[in-house]
Design an enzyme around this catalytic site. Structure first.
Site, short mmCIF file in Angstrom:
data_model
loop_
_atom_site.label_atom_id
_atom_site.label_comp_id
_atom_site.label_asym_id
_atom_site.label_seq_id
_atom_site.Cartn_x
_atom_site.Cartn_y
_atom_site.Cartn_z
CG PHE A 176 60.55 23.72 57.29
CD1 PHE A 176 60.81 22.25 57.37
CD2 PHE A 176 61.22 24.72 58.19
CE1 PHE A 176 62.42 21.78 59.09
CE2 PHE A 176 61.36 24.56 59.18
CZ PHE A 176 62.26 23.45 59.41
CE1 TYR A 209 68.12 30.06 62.39
CE2 TYR A 209 65.49 29.34 60.93
CZ TYR A 209 66.53 29.32 61.05
OH TYR A 209 67.28 28.82 59.92
CG ASN A 224 62.36 28.10 55.42
OD1 ASN A 224 61.99 28.31 56.41
ND2 ASN A 224 63.14 26.96 55.41
CG HIS A 280 71.23 27.43 51.39
ND1 HIS A 280 71.90 28.51 51.57
CD2 HIS A 280 69.99 27.81 52.20
CE1 HIS A 280 71.62 28.26 52.95
NE2 HIS A 280 70.97 27.67 53.65
CE1 TYR A 298 41.15 -14.97 41.29
CE2 TYR A 298 43.63 -14.23 42.18
CZ TYR A 298 42.19 -14.79 41.81
OH TYR A 298 42.38 -16.22 43.16
NE ARG A 356 37.08 -14.23 38.74
CZ ARG A 356 38.30 -15.37 39.35
NH1 ARG A 356 37.63 -14.59 40.66
NH2 ARG A 356 38.50 -15.47 39.63
CD GLU A 380 68.68 21.55 58.13
OE1 GLU A 380 68.87 21.28 56.99
OE2 GLU A 380 68.59 23.46 58.58
#
Length: 517
Positions: free
Chosen positions: A335, A57, A199, A87, A286, A289, A420
């Site tokens: 990834f 791959y 990646n 991309h 609060y 405190r 994905e």
């Protein structure tokens, strides 16, 4: 140790303290020579696999949902170039230079460990971009934080192939033009190199780191502001007693209470009412405190996030991975940025709560019925409005942070034709931390001004020597609020002090992770 004026980077051993420095300003680097042996070994294994004819791959196949498409050898270079170009689909404004510096360093650190199968020329090119401050222009939006930060890292990789834009000293320019100026020639990417560059979780991690450092700056300033608020309101220090913290067993709470006690120790204001039987307050609100409990919890979660981010800084997060010890190339899912997303979501809660508590203390200080101070912290209230609307600003920012702190990691959406099918949304989870940090820094800055104002009203009594030091830093740039005036500049100045980490020394280096890890 460095070589000359450059900082030596040992692959897989980058500390948080260095990254905090790099966010502030550029530090030239040199890679430890031992890394090159691992880089070369990883590249050789990729070459051996190609020579063997095995189908692996991303080396000789398509990507993502196209993983079953086998690519002929004469198309290998085109395959790697195309993935970068296709991309590079990010949108929005470009990320700031401080983030680009971090991304470059993180990518160098990951590729230099020898598990990515790239040539040393790729790593050296990234180092040249970093050292010469040639910052690839990366749009801030377009990553879902799974399969890595694909779109933004593609923009990072564009200059390596002579494409895209870069920013040098704030000026946008064409990549090829700037590369020629610095004597750099674009690369023809070899098998696996394009995907190795794309990646990874480096963008999400860089954004998360900036969020972490901002959270620490806000935290330290809020500790100082809260301590001043205790004195301004003539609050009790009994809630910081170590016996109370010990039986709770929460480490952050124990550590924070000790800091509060040390900061206020020796305060003449505190001593003036320590045994006051006529004090109508039985217990403080609060927001005073419970500071050890709330800020202690914030510290615990800041430390948790820092630990996750540090692991990710030194992780290898591309795919597939090259293991020279066994001669194998293995596909997995490093990834996927879920660890970063979840830690960023946790950090968002801490940033929001720091601001929430600070806003409540401002509200307490301006309310004369609770604080015993002049209404809205100004003399001649009525003619003067004092801190009235400054508190409204703090309230508005605190409410914005409540919305921004909604967890991002639960908002998965499938991509790439359902290949994905679960994503982390880590990039957004980390990116929104910057806005949240800005909001909280402003809230805490307003509290610092308000608390200092309250302390001033107790003169001639003084706060502790340590807190006088904090007051001196503030008062050197912002004067006491004598009467109504244009207030926004004061708030901006105080906010810059918070964001600059001015108050970090008051809490100690061991308390916060980026100062000790």
């Amino acid at each position: 140790m460095g070589q000359g004026s450059r900082l030596l980077i040992k692959a897989g051993e980058v500390p948080l303290s260095l990254l905090r420095t790099i966010v502030k300003h550029h530090v030239p680097i040199v890679l430890d020579q031992a890394a090159y042996k691992k880089i070369d070994a990883g590249k050789k294994l990729v070459d051996d696999v190609i020579a063997s004819g095995k189908v692996v791959y991303s080396i000789n196949t398509g990507f993502g949902a196209l993983a079953k498409v086998k690519i002929p050898a004469d198309q290998f270079e085109r395959l790697q170039r195309n993935i970068v170009l296709s991309h590079a689909s990010g949108v929005g404004k470009f990320l700031d230079d401080d983030i680009i510096r971090l991304i470059l360093l993180l990518k160098i650190n990951a590729l230099s460990q020898g598990y990515s199968g790239v040539r040393r020329e790729v790593v050296d090119f990234l180092i040249a971009l970093y050292n010469n401050e040639i910052y690839p222009c990366i749009p801030e939006k377009g990553s879902v934080g799974a399969s890595g930060d694909l779109a933004p890292l593609a923009h990072l990789a564009l200059p390596l192939i002579g494409a895209g834009q870069v920013r040098v000293h704030g000026i946008l320019s064409d990549s090829r033009t700037e590369l020629r100026k610095f004597g750099l020639k674009p690369l023809n990417l070899a098998p696996k190199e394009g995907l190795a560059l794309l990646n990874g979780t480096q963008v999400s991690t860089a954004l998360a780191l900036r969020g972490l450092f901002r959270a620490e700056d806000c935290f330290a300033a809020a500790i100082v502001a809260g301590s001043l608020s205790v004195d301004a309101a003539k609050g009790s220090t009994t809630p910081f007693d170590p016996d109370i913290q010990k039986v709770r067993r929460q480490l952050g709470q124990i550590d924070v209470a000790k800091v509060y006690s040390n900061l206020i120790k020796g305060s003449a204001i505190r001593d003036s009412h320590k045994d006051d039987k006529h004090d109508p307050k039985v217990q403080d609100p609060y927001s005073l405190r419970c500071m050890p409990q709330v800020m202690g919890a914030c510290l615990d979660h800041i430390r948790f996030a820092a630990d996750i981010f540090l692991r990710e800084v030194n992780a290898v997060t591309d795919n597939p991975l090259v293991f020279t010890e066994t001669g194998e190339i293995k596909s997995g899912g490093n990834f996927h940025a879920e660890p970063v997303a979840m830690a960023a979501d946790t950090l968002a809660l801490a940033i929001s709560e720091i601001g929430n508590m600070s806003e409540r203390r401002i509200a307490m200080l301006i309310d004369h019925k609770i604080s015993g101070l002049p209404p809205f912290l100004v003399k001649d209230a009525g003619v003067n409005s004092g801190f009235m609307i400054a508190h409204v600003t703090a309230a508005a920012l605190a409410s914005e942070n409540k919305l921004l702190s909604h967890p991002a990691c639960v908002d998965s959406i499938p991509t790439s034709a359902n290949q994905e099918d679960h994503v982390s949304m880590a990039t957004y989870a980390a990116r929104r931390l910057n806005e949240m940090g800005s909001n909280t820094a402003t809230i805490v800055a307003i509290e610092l001004l308000a608390a200092a104002q309250g302390v001033d009203f107790h003169k001639p009594l003084k706060t502790s020597k340590t807190l006088q030091g904090a007051m001196k830093l503030l008062r050197s740039q912002v004067s006491h609020y004598e009467e109504d005036h244009y207030f926004a500049p004061d708030i901006r100045i105080a906010t810059r002090l918070v964001e600059a980490g001015t108050f970090l020394p008051f809490v100690g280096r061991k308390l916060l992770p980026s100062l000790s890890m």
